[in-house]
Write an enzyme that holds these catalytic residues in place. Structure first.
Site, PDB file in Angstrom:
ATOM      1  CD  GLU A  58      36.507 -45.711 -16.520  1.00  0.00           C
ATOM      2  OE1 GLU A  58      36.548 -46.935 -16.707  1.00  0.00           O
ATOM      3  OE2 GLU A  58      35.610 -45.130 -15.880  1.00  0.00           O
ATOM      4  CB  CYS A 254      32.282 -46.264 -13.768  1.00  0.00           C
ATOM      5  SG  CYS A 254      31.822 -48.001 -13.646  1.00  0.00           S
ATOM      6  CG  ASN A 388      30.166 -48.001 -18.820  1.00  0.00           C
ATOM      7  OD1 ASN A 388      30.711 -48.672 -19.690  1.00  0.00           O
ATOM      8  ND2 ASN A 388      30.487 -48.131 -17.549  1.00  0.00           N
ATOM      9  CD  GLU A 389      30.085 -52.439 -15.910  1.00  0.00           C
ATOM     10  OE1 GLU A 389      30.094 -51.944 -14.772  1.00  0.00           O
ATOM     11  OE2 GLU A 389      31.052 -53.046 -16.399  1.00  0.00           O
TER      12      GLU A 389
END
Ligand code: AHR
Length: 672
Positions: A58, A254, A388-389
């Site tokens: 990332e 993120c 993603n999360e």
């Protein structure tokens, strides 16, 4: 004799003196009773997936821009939104204009004659925490330029300078460029640095009375990973290659989601000519006030094409993750921050187009672009992550239409869903069954947890539902309580935890430590796998733990238990030991991993059950990973301070007896 594995009794040959015999006897009697384990040799278990141990990148901690992406100029296209000249020092007469040759990066700088022969128009860039140059190395400077008036040629002087130099001149390497065209053209010159300087500056002077326009000012080392022109920083890509990861998850994290939807990672903006990839804000610019980098943006020079190519070159399966229409849920708690479910079409199309970009025929729209970028052959994408999360009902309701569309067009592609930001708890318990219901192939779990959690999770996957999706331990690292820096003990606990991953390879198909990279001067989050400055890099202890798992991955699980038949998971009565074992059908070897997290030497007796009467295992090597200083890690000055040590394993038989030193990760390599 190596630390960590002290052969006992029958392999302790030759024992030369009575004194040493006496000493060993004393040690053994002073130690706890032997920890007995058995490995079942007559049945190989689940296959260990090639994707099992991977990496996760990332653009956090200046991992991409300022890191792996070897561009040395920051704000090369004059597009930083608050100030197009951010990162530049300017002097003389110039202005920023916005009708440049690249529609998605329209700004450029017009350099005017300063109006007096003794004045200068100049512009300097300090790169990312300075520009790292090595003596004798070549650097490729390039610039798009034109003479807007179109009469006499204009001239630029390009200098690599050391502003701290006590020499008369600060410039140690110079080059000239003649700009002779009214049309925009790219000019290029290769310069050799006369010095090593980790914080150099690039300076450009207008050297003629003729006005010159400049755009996309770039400086790269010529020597990049695999020699790709204007590619990746060699040492950092090499550290990925050396790990031999089986999976490469990108681009986050993120940043996939963005602080808002506008700044989410949009893969379509990251492909095609670099000059026209629009700048995006980096979400990590804003995340932590205490480590605020107002100049952190994504140039997208390292985009999806480059990520796919790197995956191929390091031998890892690519796993792109794309936005599911939810902006970062930590940073947005109102529904209007997200795309309504009924308006997801373009996001779903992005997913389908991505698969076409990776795998499509060269005559397809996106396959054609891939071919034009230099890779006509498909990248053979097998996995895609949607979101993603994410958490809450807003996630499954968005994931569902993605799954339907992908299944309809690309039934062979495996889809990764999310179980939220926590390793357990309400969101996690809600999402796993949802993922099962929706038929996700894998579920991504994230856990940045302290020592106590890692010590308690040795059996995490032992009783997981075998009929549901597979597990992707997609982001994890041991974050020491009060010790949130990279250090040996944290890596030891990661090694201990990874035994449950290995033991449960039938259900755990992927695991990636996170985050991957950190610039020592620009990090927002730690610990991280690899640290670097402008010239150097170092592999953390966690990197070495990952490496021991990839190196001794094996092909199949072997059942290893204590004598009561329980897995060795650091449970009560197991003296802080964690263990697992695998068989490698290629080398015909057995790898036994034992992690002693206790403060005591642990005598361990491993019986290899089920071997034929005349069969025996032969010791090949014992690999020991240990640091006396549990709080220490490797450093840029001492990158190999704490590395695994390999010794001969003097053993032949069916029962291996060893002493495992305190706080040590051992891998025993045995030939069948
Ligand atoms: O790895 C750092 C961050 O941790 C990732 O961006 C996110 O997915 C997680 O919260």
């Amino acid at each position: 004799m190596f630390r960590g594995a002290v052969p006992l009794i029958d392999e302790m040959k030759p024992i030369k003196t009575i004194l040493s015999l006496f000493a060993v006897a004393l040690t053994v009697s002073a130690m706890a009773q032997s920890n007995e384990m058995k490995v079942r040799m007559n049945k190989v278990g689940a296959e260990i997936q090639p994707t099992m141990y991977g990496i996760f990148i990332e653009d956090i901690n200046f991992a991409a821009d300022g890191g792996l992406y070897a561009e040395l100029v920051k704000n090369r296209s004059f597009e930083f939104p608050n100030n197009p000249l951010q990162g530049w020092n300017v002097g003389g007469r110039l202005e920023v204009l916005a009708d440049g040759p690249f529609e998605r990066n329209p700004h450029y700088v017009r350099l005017y004659y300063p109006g007096h022969p003794h004045k200068h128009t100049g512009i300097e860039n300090n790169g990312f925490f300075g520009i790292g140059l090595k003596q004798g190395e070549q650097y490729r400077f390039s610039v798009w330029a034109r003479i807007p008036d179109g009469d006499a040629a204009g001239r630029l002087s390009v200098e690599l300078i050391n502003t701290a130099s006590m020499d008369e001149g600060q410039a140690h390497s110079t080059a000239q460029i003649t700009v002779g065209s009214k049309e925009w053209k790219q000019y290029e010159v290769v310069m050799t640095s006369a010095v090593t300087d980790s914080e150099a500056t690039l300076r450009i002077f207008l050297d003629s009375p003729v006005t010159v326009d400049i755009e996309h000012v770039s400086l790269f080392p010529v020597d990049t990973w695999n020699g790709h022109k204007n590619g990746l920083r060699k040492d950092l890509a090499q550290a990925l290659y050396d790990l031999k990861p089986g999976l490469f998850r990108f681009p986050g994290g993120c940043i996939v989601e963005g602080t808002d939807l506008e700044t989410r990672y949009n893969w379509k903006n990251t492909v095609g000519p670099v000059e026209n990839r629009p700048l995006n804000e980096n979400r990590w610019q804003h995340t932590f006030r205490h480590r605020y980098y107002p100049d952190y943006f994504q140039s997208y020079g390292l985009g999806f094409y480059e990520y796919f190519l790197l995956s191929e070159e390091i031998g890892a399966e690519p796993l792109p993750i794309i936005s599911c229409g939810l902006a970062c849920q930590f940073q947005n708690d109102t529904p209007d921050a997200h795309v309504p479910v009924c308006e997801l079409d373009s996001y779903i199309q992005d997913a389908l187009d991505l698969i076409e970009f990776a795998n499509g025929d060269v005559n397809s729209e996106w396959g054609k672009l891939r071919a034009e970028m230099g890779h006509p052959a498909p990248f053979n994408l097998k996995f895609i992550g949607i979101g993603n999360e994410q958490w809450g009902p807003e996630y499954p309701e968005r994931l569902e239409p993605f799954i339907k569309a992908i299944r309809a067009k690309y039934p062979e592609i495996k889809i990764v869903g999310s179980s939220g930001p926590n390793s357990e708890g309400d969101q996690f318990d809600y999402l796993w069954p949802e993922m099962k219901k929706l038929g996700a192939d894998l579920v991504d779990e994230h856990f940045y947890r302290p020592e106590s959690w890692f010590l308690a999770q040795g059996a995490r996957y032992d009783n997981y539902d075998r009929k549901g999706p597979k597990v992707f331990a997609g982001e994890y690292a041991c974050h020491g309580a009060g010790k949130k820096w990279n250090h040996f003990e944290a890596s030891l606990l990661e090694a201990a935890f990874m035994t449950t991953i290995e033991r449960n390879a039938d259900i755990v198909h992927m695991a990636t430590y996170a985050p991957l990279f950190a610039h020592v001067e620009g990090w927002q989050w730690r610990p991280d796998l690899i640290w670097f400055d402008n010239l150097r890099s170092m592999k953390s202890c966690s990197w070495y733990v990952q490496k021991l798992y990839t190196q001794y991955k094996g092909t199949n699980v072997l059942t290893l238990t204590d004598m009561s038949g329980a897995n060795v998971t650091g449970a009560e009565g197991q003296n802080g030991l964690f263990a697992s074992s695998v068989y490698d059908s290629v080398t015909n070897q057995v790898y036994v991993k034992i992690i002693n997290t206790s403060d005591e030497i642990q005598p361990v007796k491993v019986s290899f059950d089920g071997l034929k009467k005349n069969e025996a295992l032969k010791g090949v090597a014992a690999v020991s990973y240990h640091s006396d200083d549990l709080d220490a890690d490797n450093t840029l000055d001492e990158p190999e301070k704490i590395v695994p040590k390999t010794s001969d394993l003097n053993f032949e038989g069916k029962v291996l007896e060893v002493n495992v030193a305190p706080k040590t990760f051992m891998v025993y390599v045995l030939q069948k």
